[in-house]
Design an enzyme around this catalytic site. Structure first.
Site, PDB file in Angstrom:
ATOM      1  N   HIS A   1     -42.895 -27.019  27.413  1.00 45.96           N
ATOM      2  CA  HIS A   1     -43.818 -28.020  27.991  1.00 45.96           C
ATOM      3  C   HIS A   1     -45.259 -27.534  27.960  1.00 45.96           C
ATOM      4  CE1 HIS A   1     -40.140 -29.867  29.709  1.00 45.96           C
ATOM      5  NE2 HIS A   1     -39.803 -28.601  29.930  1.00 45.96           N
TER       6      HIS A   1
ATOM      7  N   LYS B   1     -69.950 -21.293  16.429  1.00 45.65           N
ATOM      8  CA  LYS B   1     -68.579 -21.776  16.222  1.00 45.65           C
ATOM      9  C   LYS B   1     -67.905 -21.265  14.966  1.00 45.65           C
ATOM     10  CE  LYS B   1     -66.945 -25.463  17.622  1.00 45.65           C
ATOM     11  NZ  LYS B   1     -66.545 -26.825  17.410  1.00 45.65           N
TER      12      LYS B   1
ATOM     13  N   SER C   1     -69.910 -24.469  12.027  1.00 43.18           N
ATOM     14  CA  SER C   1     -70.416 -25.782  12.389  1.00 43.18           C
ATOM     15  C   SER C   1     -71.826 -25.916  11.813  1.00 43.18           C
ATOM     16  CB  SER C   1     -70.452 -25.911  13.914  1.00 43.18           C
ATOM     17  OG  SER C   1     -71.452 -26.829  14.306  1.00 43.18           O
TER      18      SER C   1
ATOM     19  N   GLU D   1     -56.122 -27.451  10.725  1.00 48.23           N
ATOM     20  CA  GLU D   1     -56.416 -28.844  11.105  1.00 48.23           C
ATOM     21  C   GLU D   1     -56.191 -29.792   9.930  1.00 48.23           C
ATOM     22  OE1 GLU D   1     -59.673 -28.385  14.704  1.00 48.23           O
ATOM     23  OE2 GLU D   1     -60.384 -28.377  12.652  1.00 48.23           O
TER      24      GLU D   1
END
Ligand code: ARG
Length: 462
Positions: free
Chosen positions: A158, A285, A279, A292
Protein backbone atom coordinates in the site's frame (compact mmCIF):
# COMPACT_ATOMS: atom_id res chain seq x y z
CA UNK A 1 2.41 1.40 -63.34
CA UNK A 2 -0.57 3.64 -63.82
CA UNK A 3 -3.53 2.98 -61.61
CA UNK A 4 -5.67 1.85 -64.52
CA UNK A 5 -3.23 -1.00 -65.18
CA UNK A 6 -3.16 -2.33 -61.61
CA UNK A 7 -6.45 -4.09 -61.96
CA UNK A 8 -7.92 -6.36 -64.58
CA UNK A 9 -9.50 -5.02 -67.72
CA UNK A 10 -12.74 -4.90 -65.88
CA UNK A 11 -11.62 -1.47 -64.67
CA UNK A 12 -11.95 1.38 -67.12
CA UNK A 13 -10.64 4.37 -65.29
CA UNK A 14 -7.97 5.14 -62.75
CA UNK A 15 -8.55 5.61 -59.04
CA UNK A 16 -9.32 9.05 -57.75
CA UNK A 17 -5.93 10.21 -56.42
CA UNK A 18 -7.29 10.88 -52.95
CA UNK A 19 -8.79 7.41 -52.86
CA UNK A 20 -5.49 5.99 -54.13
CA UNK A 21 -3.74 7.63 -51.21
CA UNK A 22 -6.40 6.43 -48.81
CA UNK A 23 -6.16 2.89 -50.11
CA UNK A 24 -2.39 2.62 -50.13
CA UNK A 25 -0.37 0.83 -47.48
CA UNK A 26 3.04 1.32 -49.04
CA UNK A 27 4.05 4.19 -46.75
CA UNK A 28 4.20 1.67 -43.91
CA UNK A 29 4.24 -1.83 -45.38
CA UNK A 30 7.47 -1.08 -47.25
CA UNK A 31 9.03 -2.28 -44.00
CA UNK A 32 7.98 -5.79 -45.02
CA UNK A 33 9.95 -5.69 -48.25
CA UNK A 34 12.77 -8.05 -47.23
CA UNK A 35 10.19 -10.58 -46.06
CA UNK A 36 8.10 -10.12 -49.18
CA UNK A 37 11.17 -10.96 -51.27
CA UNK A 38 11.99 -13.95 -49.08
CA UNK A 39 8.45 -15.29 -49.44
CA UNK A 40 8.39 -14.68 -53.18
CA UNK A 41 11.69 -16.49 -53.71
CA UNK A 42 10.35 -19.55 -51.89
CA UNK A 43 7.14 -19.35 -53.88
CA UNK A 44 8.92 -19.07 -57.25
CA UNK A 45 11.19 -22.00 -56.45
CA UNK A 46 8.22 -24.11 -55.47
CA UNK A 47 6.43 -23.17 -58.71
CA UNK A 48 9.42 -24.51 -60.65
CA UNK A 49 9.75 -27.67 -58.53
CA UNK A 50 6.14 -28.55 -59.10
CA UNK A 51 6.45 -27.81 -62.82
CA UNK A 52 4.02 -24.90 -62.72
CA UNK A 53 6.68 -22.64 -64.24
CA UNK A 54 10.00 -23.54 -65.87
CA UNK A 55 13.19 -23.83 -63.85
CA UNK A 56 14.83 -21.11 -65.95
CA UNK A 57 11.90 -18.81 -65.32
CA UNK A 58 12.21 -19.30 -61.59
CA UNK A 59 15.90 -18.53 -61.80
CA UNK A 60 15.26 -15.23 -63.55
CA UNK A 61 12.57 -14.37 -61.04
CA UNK A 62 14.83 -15.14 -58.07
CA UNK A 63 17.65 -13.07 -59.51
CA UNK A 64 15.33 -10.18 -60.17
CA UNK A 65 13.95 -10.37 -56.63
CA UNK A 66 17.45 -10.40 -55.19
CA UNK A 67 18.28 -7.31 -57.17
CA UNK A 68 15.20 -5.55 -55.85
CA UNK A 69 16.27 -6.34 -52.32
CA UNK A 70 19.74 -4.96 -52.78
CA UNK A 71 18.38 -1.89 -54.58
CA UNK A 72 16.03 -1.35 -51.66
CA UNK A 73 18.81 -1.75 -49.14
CA UNK A 74 20.98 0.72 -51.06
CA UNK A 75 18.14 3.20 -51.13
CA UNK A 76 17.80 2.91 -54.90
CA UNK A 77 14.34 1.43 -54.86
CA UNK A 78 11.80 3.73 -53.28
CA UNK A 79 8.37 2.95 -54.67
CA UNK A 80 5.70 5.60 -54.29
CA UNK A 81 2.03 5.71 -53.51
CA UNK A 82 1.01 4.70 -57.05
CA UNK A 83 2.11 1.17 -56.19
CA UNK A 84 -0.55 0.79 -53.48
CA UNK A 85 1.39 -1.73 -51.44
CA UNK A 86 4.73 -3.46 -51.10
CA UNK A 87 3.50 -6.58 -52.90
CA UNK A 88 2.47 -4.71 -56.03
CA UNK A 89 5.59 -2.60 -55.89
CA UNK A 90 7.86 -5.63 -55.91
CA UNK A 91 5.94 -7.43 -58.64
CA UNK A 92 5.88 -4.37 -60.83
CA UNK A 93 9.57 -3.69 -60.37
CA UNK A 94 10.34 -7.33 -61.10
CA UNK A 95 8.64 -7.08 -64.45
CA UNK A 96 10.55 -3.89 -65.19
CA UNK A 97 13.80 -5.70 -64.48
CA UNK A 98 13.27 -9.16 -65.99
CA UNK A 99 10.42 -8.51 -68.42
CA UNK A 100 7.31 -10.59 -69.11
CA UNK A 101 8.42 -13.59 -67.06
CA UNK A 102 8.05 -11.48 -63.93
CA UNK A 103 4.31 -11.68 -64.51
CA UNK A 104 4.40 -15.39 -63.71
CA UNK A 105 5.41 -14.89 -60.07
CA UNK A 106 1.87 -14.36 -58.85
CA UNK A 107 0.66 -17.71 -60.22
CA UNK A 108 -1.16 -19.74 -57.54
CA UNK A 109 -0.89 -16.97 -54.99
CA UNK A 110 -2.89 -14.02 -53.73
CA UNK A 111 -1.83 -10.92 -51.86
CA UNK A 112 -3.93 -12.33 -49.06
CA UNK A 113 -1.74 -15.33 -48.33
CA UNK A 114 1.29 -13.25 -49.32
CA UNK A 115 0.73 -10.49 -46.76
CA UNK A 116 0.00 -13.05 -44.06
CA UNK A 117 3.28 -14.76 -44.87
CA UNK A 118 5.25 -11.52 -44.81
CA UNK A 119 3.78 -10.44 -41.51
CA UNK A 120 4.61 -13.76 -39.86
CA UNK A 121 8.18 -13.74 -41.16
CA UNK A 122 8.61 -10.20 -39.89
CA UNK A 123 7.19 -10.91 -36.46
CA UNK A 124 9.14 -14.13 -36.08
CA UNK A 125 12.38 -12.17 -36.46
CA UNK A 126 11.25 -9.41 -34.13
CA UNK A 127 10.19 -11.87 -31.44
CA UNK A 128 13.63 -13.40 -31.63
CA UNK A 129 15.21 -9.97 -31.24
CA UNK A 130 12.96 -8.99 -28.32
CA UNK A 131 13.71 -12.25 -26.52
CA UNK A 132 17.38 -11.49 -26.91
CA UNK A 133 16.82 -8.01 -25.49
CA UNK A 134 14.91 -9.49 -22.56
CA UNK A 135 17.96 -11.62 -21.80
CA UNK A 136 20.15 -8.52 -21.73
CA UNK A 137 17.69 -6.77 -19.46
CA UNK A 138 17.72 -9.79 -17.16
CA UNK A 139 21.52 -9.76 -17.16
CA UNK A 140 21.50 -6.13 -16.07
CA UNK A 141 19.01 -6.85 -13.27
CA UNK A 142 21.07 -9.80 -12.13
CA UNK A 143 24.35 -7.88 -12.13
CA UNK A 144 22.77 -5.14 -10.05
CA UNK A 145 21.22 -7.68 -7.70
CA UNK A 146 24.57 -9.36 -7.16
CA UNK A 147 26.01 -6.07 -5.94
CA UNK A 148 23.13 -5.46 -3.58
CA UNK A 149 22.34 -8.67 -1.74
CA UNK A 150 22.99 -7.03 1.61
CA UNK A 151 21.70 -3.60 0.72
CA UNK A 152 18.51 -3.28 2.72
CA UNK A 153 15.66 -1.20 1.39
CA UNK A 154 12.21 -0.53 2.79
CA UNK A 155 9.65 -2.96 1.40
CA UNK A 156 6.17 -1.54 0.94
CA UNK A 157 2.60 -2.67 0.77
CA UNK A 158 0.00 0.00 0.00
CA UNK A 159 3.06 2.23 -0.38
CA UNK A 160 3.34 2.12 3.41
CA UNK A 161 6.56 0.86 4.94
CA UNK A 162 5.94 -2.82 5.60
CA UNK A 163 9.07 -4.91 6.12
CA UNK A 164 12.67 -4.26 5.14
CA UNK A 165 13.97 -6.39 2.27
CA UNK A 166 17.15 -7.07 0.38
CA UNK A 167 17.42 -4.77 -2.64
CA UNK A 168 18.55 -7.78 -4.64
CA UNK A 169 15.32 -9.55 -3.75
CA UNK A 170 13.37 -6.61 -5.08
CA UNK A 171 15.34 -6.56 -8.33
CA UNK A 172 15.01 -10.31 -8.76
CA UNK A 173 11.23 -9.98 -8.72
CA UNK A 174 11.63 -8.08 -12.01
CA UNK A 175 14.00 -10.75 -13.24
CA UNK A 176 11.28 -13.35 -12.75
CA UNK A 177 8.68 -11.21 -14.52
CA UNK A 178 11.04 -10.89 -17.48
CA UNK A 179 11.51 -14.65 -17.44
CA UNK A 180 7.77 -15.12 -17.87
CA UNK A 181 7.85 -12.59 -20.72
CA UNK A 182 10.66 -14.51 -22.36
CA UNK A 183 8.74 -17.77 -22.09
CA UNK A 184 5.49 -16.20 -23.22
CA UNK A 185 7.13 -14.89 -26.38
CA UNK A 186 8.43 -18.37 -27.17
CA UNK A 187 4.86 -19.54 -27.02
CA UNK A 188 3.65 -16.71 -29.26
CA UNK A 189 6.44 -17.57 -31.70
CA UNK A 190 5.04 -21.08 -32.06
CA UNK A 191 1.72 -19.81 -33.34
CA UNK A 192 3.38 -17.10 -35.42
CA UNK A 193 5.49 -19.67 -37.18
CA UNK A 194 2.75 -21.30 -39.26
CA UNK A 195 2.59 -20.84 -43.01
CA UNK A 196 -0.50 -19.43 -44.72
CA UNK A 197 1.29 -19.43 -48.09
CA UNK A 198 -0.71 -21.38 -50.63
CA UNK A 199 -4.06 -20.58 -49.03
CA UNK A 200 -4.60 -18.33 -52.05
CA UNK A 201 -7.21 -15.61 -51.91
CA UNK A 202 -9.36 -17.67 -49.55
CA UNK A 203 -10.05 -21.12 -50.95
CA UNK A 204 -6.75 -22.61 -52.07
CA UNK A 205 -5.67 -22.87 -55.70
CA UNK A 206 -6.28 -24.92 -58.83
CA UNK A 207 -2.51 -25.40 -59.30
CA UNK A 208 -0.61 -28.42 -57.94
CA UNK A 209 1.39 -26.40 -55.41
CA UNK A 210 3.44 -27.85 -52.58
CA UNK A 211 2.69 -25.88 -49.45
CA UNK A 212 5.04 -27.94 -47.36
CA UNK A 213 7.91 -27.03 -49.59
CA UNK A 214 7.44 -23.28 -49.23
CA UNK A 215 6.84 -23.68 -45.52
CA UNK A 216 10.06 -25.59 -45.14
CA UNK A 217 12.04 -23.17 -47.28
CA UNK A 218 10.81 -20.30 -45.11
CA UNK A 219 11.46 -22.11 -41.85
CA UNK A 220 7.81 -22.38 -40.83
CA UNK A 221 7.06 -25.19 -38.41
CA UNK A 222 3.74 -26.15 -39.95
CA UNK A 223 1.05 -24.95 -42.34
CA UNK A 224 -2.49 -23.75 -41.79
CA UNK A 225 -4.85 -26.61 -42.46
CA UNK A 226 -7.78 -24.39 -43.41
CA UNK A 227 -7.27 -21.82 -46.15
CA UNK A 228 -9.96 -19.44 -44.85
CA UNK A 229 -8.38 -19.42 -41.42
CA UNK A 230 -4.91 -19.14 -42.92
CA UNK A 231 -5.57 -15.90 -44.78
CA UNK A 232 -7.59 -14.18 -42.10
CA UNK A 233 -6.02 -15.27 -38.84
CA UNK A 234 -4.34 -12.48 -36.91
CA UNK A 235 -4.38 -14.17 -33.52
CA UNK A 236 -0.61 -14.11 -33.55
CA UNK A 237 -0.59 -10.31 -33.80
CA UNK A 238 -2.95 -10.04 -30.84
CA UNK A 239 -0.98 -12.59 -28.85
CA UNK A 240 2.21 -10.71 -29.55
CA UNK A 241 0.72 -7.36 -28.53
CA UNK A 242 -0.59 -9.00 -25.39
CA UNK A 243 2.88 -10.32 -24.57
CA UNK A 244 4.39 -6.93 -25.42
CA UNK A 245 1.82 -5.22 -23.20
CA UNK A 246 2.88 -7.39 -20.29
CA UNK A 247 6.53 -6.58 -20.94
CA UNK A 248 5.53 -2.93 -20.83
CA UNK A 249 3.53 -3.42 -17.62
CA UNK A 250 6.65 -4.84 -16.01
CA UNK A 251 8.94 -2.12 -17.34
CA UNK A 252 6.46 0.51 -16.30
CA UNK A 253 6.21 -0.82 -12.75
CA UNK A 254 9.98 -0.84 -12.41
CA UNK A 255 10.04 2.68 -13.84
CA UNK A 256 7.57 3.81 -11.25
CA UNK A 257 9.75 2.35 -8.47
CA UNK A 258 12.86 4.06 -9.77
CA UNK A 259 11.07 7.38 -10.06
CA UNK A 260 9.81 6.96 -6.50
CA UNK A 261 13.19 5.87 -5.13
CA UNK A 262 14.83 8.85 -6.83
CA UNK A 263 12.48 11.48 -5.44
CA UNK A 264 13.99 13.68 -2.78
CA UNK A 265 11.59 12.38 -0.15
CA UNK A 266 13.16 8.92 -0.56
CA UNK A 267 16.62 9.67 -1.90
CA UNK A 268 17.31 5.93 -2.16
CA UNK A 269 18.88 6.20 -5.59
CA UNK A 270 20.47 8.94 -7.61
CA UNK A 271 20.59 8.95 -11.39
CA UNK A 272 23.94 9.20 -13.07
CA UNK A 273 24.42 12.03 -15.52
CA UNK A 274 24.51 9.67 -18.52
CA UNK A 275 20.90 8.68 -17.90
CA UNK A 276 19.27 11.79 -16.45
CA UNK A 277 18.20 15.13 -17.78
CA UNK A 278 17.96 18.62 -16.41
CA UNK A 279 15.33 21.30 -16.35
CA UNK A 280 15.40 24.26 -18.72
CA UNK A 281 14.63 26.65 -15.88
CA UNK A 282 15.39 25.02 -12.53
CA UNK A 283 19.13 24.47 -12.42
CA UNK A 284 19.06 22.23 -9.36
CA UNK A 285 16.95 19.54 -11.02
CA UNK A 286 17.85 16.12 -12.30
CA UNK A 287 14.89 14.38 -13.85
CA UNK A 288 14.21 10.68 -14.36
CA UNK A 289 13.13 11.08 -17.98
CA UNK A 290 14.04 7.54 -18.99
CA UNK A 291 11.72 5.70 -16.60
CA UNK A 292 9.06 8.37 -17.10
CA UNK A 293 9.14 7.85 -20.85
CA UNK A 294 8.98 4.09 -20.46
CA UNK A 295 5.97 4.49 -18.17
CA UNK A 296 4.45 6.92 -20.64
CA UNK A 297 5.02 4.77 -23.73
CA UNK A 298 3.33 1.80 -22.10
CA UNK A 299 -0.09 3.15 -23.05
CA UNK A 300 0.78 3.08 -26.73
CA UNK A 301 1.33 -0.65 -26.70
CA UNK A 302 -1.90 -1.26 -24.75
CA UNK A 303 -3.66 0.91 -27.35
CA UNK A 304 -2.36 -1.21 -30.20
CA UNK A 305 -3.58 -4.38 -28.49
CA UNK A 306 -7.02 -2.86 -28.03
CA UNK A 307 -7.08 -1.64 -31.63
CA UNK A 308 -6.31 -5.14 -32.94
CA UNK A 309 -8.99 -6.76 -30.80
CA UNK A 310 -11.56 -4.29 -32.03
CA UNK A 311 -10.31 -4.65 -35.61
CA UNK A 312 -10.92 -8.38 -35.57
CA UNK A 313 -14.12 -8.75 -33.63
CA UNK A 314 -16.58 -8.09 -36.42
CA UNK A 315 -14.72 -9.50 -39.41
CA UNK A 316 -16.45 -12.18 -41.43
CA UNK A 317 -14.24 -14.71 -43.19
CA UNK A 318 -12.02 -14.38 -45.01
CA UNK A 319 -9.75 -11.45 -45.98
CA UNK A 320 -11.20 -7.97 -45.60
CA UNK A 321 -9.34 -4.77 -46.30
CA UNK A 322 -9.72 -3.88 -42.65
CA UNK A 323 -6.79 -6.23 -42.16
CA UNK A 324 -4.48 -3.71 -43.75
CA UNK A 325 -4.88 -1.87 -40.44
CA UNK A 326 -3.02 -4.63 -38.63
CA UNK A 327 0.41 -3.26 -39.49
CA UNK A 328 1.04 0.19 -38.08
CA UNK A 329 0.07 -0.74 -34.52
CA UNK A 330 2.10 -3.93 -34.67
CA UNK A 331 5.16 -2.15 -36.04
CA UNK A 332 4.89 0.57 -33.45
CA UNK A 333 4.32 -1.99 -30.71
CA UNK A 334 7.48 -3.80 -31.74
CA UNK A 335 9.54 -0.61 -31.95
CA UNK A 336 8.25 0.81 -28.69
CA UNK A 337 8.87 -2.38 -26.76
CA UNK A 338 12.37 -2.69 -28.16
CA UNK A 339 13.26 0.92 -27.46
CA UNK A 340 12.00 0.68 -23.88
CA UNK A 341 13.81 -2.57 -23.17
CA UNK A 342 17.00 -1.09 -24.49
CA UNK A 343 16.71 2.13 -22.50
CA UNK A 344 15.85 0.31 -19.26
CA UNK A 345 18.76 -2.05 -19.71
CA UNK A 346 21.15 0.88 -20.05
CA UNK A 347 19.59 2.61 -17.07
CA UNK A 348 20.07 -0.48 -14.91
CA UNK A 349 23.56 -1.16 -16.18
CA UNK A 350 25.00 2.31 -15.76
CA UNK A 351 22.45 4.83 -14.62
CA UNK A 352 21.64 4.07 -10.99
CA UNK A 353 23.59 4.81 -7.84
CA UNK A 354 21.93 3.39 -4.75
CA UNK A 355 22.48 5.53 -1.67
CA UNK A 356 23.35 2.96 0.94
CA UNK A 357 23.79 5.49 3.76
CA UNK A 358 20.36 6.86 3.16
CA UNK A 359 18.88 3.36 2.87
CA UNK A 360 20.48 2.27 6.15
CA UNK A 361 18.99 5.30 7.84
CA UNK A 362 15.60 4.64 6.31
CA UNK A 363 15.30 1.06 7.47
CA UNK A 364 16.63 1.78 10.95
CA UNK A 365 14.14 4.52 11.66
CA UNK A 366 10.70 3.09 11.21
CA UNK A 367 8.38 0.46 12.61
CA UNK A 368 8.93 -2.04 9.82
CA UNK A 369 10.38 -4.46 12.40
CA UNK A 370 7.06 -4.69 14.24
CA UNK A 371 6.12 -8.04 12.71
CA UNK A 372 9.39 -9.38 14.04
CA UNK A 373 8.48 -8.43 17.58
CA UNK A 374 5.26 -10.39 17.19
CA UNK A 375 7.20 -13.29 15.66
CA UNK A 376 9.63 -13.13 18.61
CA UNK A 377 6.80 -13.51 21.11
CA UNK A 378 5.23 -16.24 19.02
CA UNK A 379 8.49 -18.17 19.10
CA UNK A 380 8.30 -17.88 22.91
CA UNK A 381 4.89 -19.52 22.92
CA UNK A 382 2.49 -16.55 22.73
CA UNK A 383 -0.22 -17.24 20.11
CA UNK A 384 0.47 -15.05 17.07
CA UNK A 385 -2.80 -13.09 17.11
CA UNK A 386 -2.30 -12.20 20.77
CA UNK A 387 1.31 -11.16 20.09
CA UNK A 388 0.08 -9.07 17.13
CA UNK A 389 -2.31 -7.11 19.35
CA UNK A 390 0.31 -6.61 22.03
CA UNK A 391 2.79 -5.22 19.53
CA UNK A 392 0.10 -2.97 18.08
CA UNK A 393 -0.22 -1.42 21.53
CA UNK A 394 3.55 -1.03 21.81
CA UNK A 395 3.69 0.75 18.45
CA UNK A 396 0.94 3.08 19.60
CA UNK A 397 2.64 4.05 22.85
CA UNK A 398 6.04 4.31 21.17
CA UNK A 399 4.65 6.60 18.51
CA UNK A 400 3.11 8.77 21.21
CA UNK A 401 6.42 8.87 23.07
CA UNK A 402 8.36 9.64 19.89
CA UNK A 403 10.35 6.44 20.26
CA UNK A 404 11.23 3.56 17.98
CA UNK A 405 10.89 -0.07 19.10
CA UNK A 406 14.65 -0.40 19.50
CA UNK A 407 14.61 2.56 21.93
CA UNK A 408 12.45 0.77 24.51
CA UNK A 409 14.25 -0.33 27.67
CA UNK A 410 14.23 -3.98 28.71
CA UNK A 411 11.91 -3.05 31.59
CA UNK A 412 9.49 -1.47 29.18
CA UNK A 413 9.59 -4.61 27.02
CA UNK A 414 9.02 -6.82 30.04
CA UNK A 415 6.13 -4.65 31.20
CA UNK A 416 4.49 -5.52 27.92
CA UNK A 417 5.19 -9.22 28.26
CA UNK A 418 7.51 -11.13 30.59
CA UNK A 419 8.75 -13.31 27.73
CA UNK A 420 10.92 -10.48 26.40
CA UNK A 421 14.63 -10.87 27.07
CA UNK A 422 17.68 -8.89 26.03
CA UNK A 423 17.95 -10.76 22.72
CA UNK A 424 14.92 -8.75 21.52
CA UNK A 425 17.29 -5.96 20.45
CA UNK A 426 19.19 -8.18 18.09
CA UNK A 427 15.99 -9.72 16.72
CA UNK A 428 14.71 -6.36 15.48
CA UNK A 429 17.77 -4.98 13.70
CA UNK A 430 17.15 -4.59 9.97
CA UNK A 431 19.89 -7.17 9.31
CA UNK A 432 18.15 -9.78 11.45
CA UNK A 433 14.71 -8.89 10.21
CA UNK A 434 15.81 -9.56 6.65
CA UNK A 435 18.07 -12.54 7.20
CA UNK A 436 15.51 -14.43 9.27
CA UNK A 437 12.99 -14.45 6.41
CA UNK A 438 14.66 -17.53 5.15
CA UNK A 439 11.60 -19.35 3.89
CA UNK A 440 11.83 -20.47 0.26
CA UNK A 441 11.35 -17.46 -2.01
CA UNK A 442 11.76 -15.00 0.86
CA UNK A 443 14.13 -12.08 1.28
CA UNK A 444 16.58 -13.81 3.67
CA UNK A 445 20.12 -13.29 2.42
CA UNK A 446 20.69 -17.02 1.97
CA UNK A 447 17.51 -17.31 -0.07
CA UNK A 448 18.52 -14.35 -2.19
CA UNK A 449 21.96 -15.83 -2.80
CA UNK A 450 20.48 -19.07 -3.94
CA UNK A 451 17.96 -17.21 -6.12
CA UNK A 452 20.88 -15.43 -7.75
CA UNK A 453 22.65 -18.72 -8.38
CA UNK A 454 19.47 -20.12 -9.89
CA UNK A 455 18.98 -17.08 -12.10
CA UNK A 456 22.56 -17.33 -13.29
CA UNK A 457 22.24 -20.93 -14.26
CA UNK A 458 18.96 -20.16 -16.01
CA UNK A 459 20.69 -17.57 -18.19
CA UNK A 460 23.66 -19.81 -18.68
CA UNK A 461 21.60 -22.77 -19.85
CA UNK A 462 19.41 -21.05 -22.39
N1 ARG B 1 -2.06 -4.18 -48.57
C1 ARG B 1 -2.89 -5.28 -48.21
C2 ARG B 1 -2.85 -5.49 -46.70
O1 ARG B 1 -1.98 -4.95 -46.11
C3 ARG B 1 -2.46 -6.51 -48.90
C4 ARG B 1 -3.52 -7.52 -49.14
C5 ARG B 1 -4.52 -6.95 -50.08
N2 ARG B 1 -5.49 -7.89 -50.49
C6 ARG B 1 -6.60 -7.55 -51.11
N3 ARG B 1 -7.42 -8.46 -51.44
N4 ARG B 1 -6.91 -6.28 -51.30
O2 ARG B 1 -3.64 -6.18 -46.13
Amino acid sequence: MSQSKTWSDRFESALNPVIAQFNASIPFDIELLPYDIQGSIAHAQMLAQTGIIAESEAEQIVQGLQQILSDYQNGEFQPGIEQEDVHFAVEHRLTEIIGEVGKKLHTARSRNDQVGTDLRLYLRDEICEIRHQLRQYQQALLALAENHVETIIPGYTHLQRAQPISLAHHLLAYFDMAQRDWERLADVAKRTNISPLGCGALAGTTFPIDRNQTAQALGFESIYSNSLDGVSDRDFVIEFLNAASLIMVHLSRLSEEIIFWACQECGFVTLKDSCATGSSIMPQKKNPDVPELVRGKTGRVFGHLQQMLVLMKGLPLAYNKDLQEDKEGLFDGVKTTKACLQAMTILLAEGLEFQTERLNQAVANDFSNATDVADYLTRKGVPFREAYHLVGKVVKTSLAAGKLLQDLTLEEWQDIHPAFESDIYDAITPQQVVSRRNSYGGTGFDQVRSAIAQAKSLLHNS
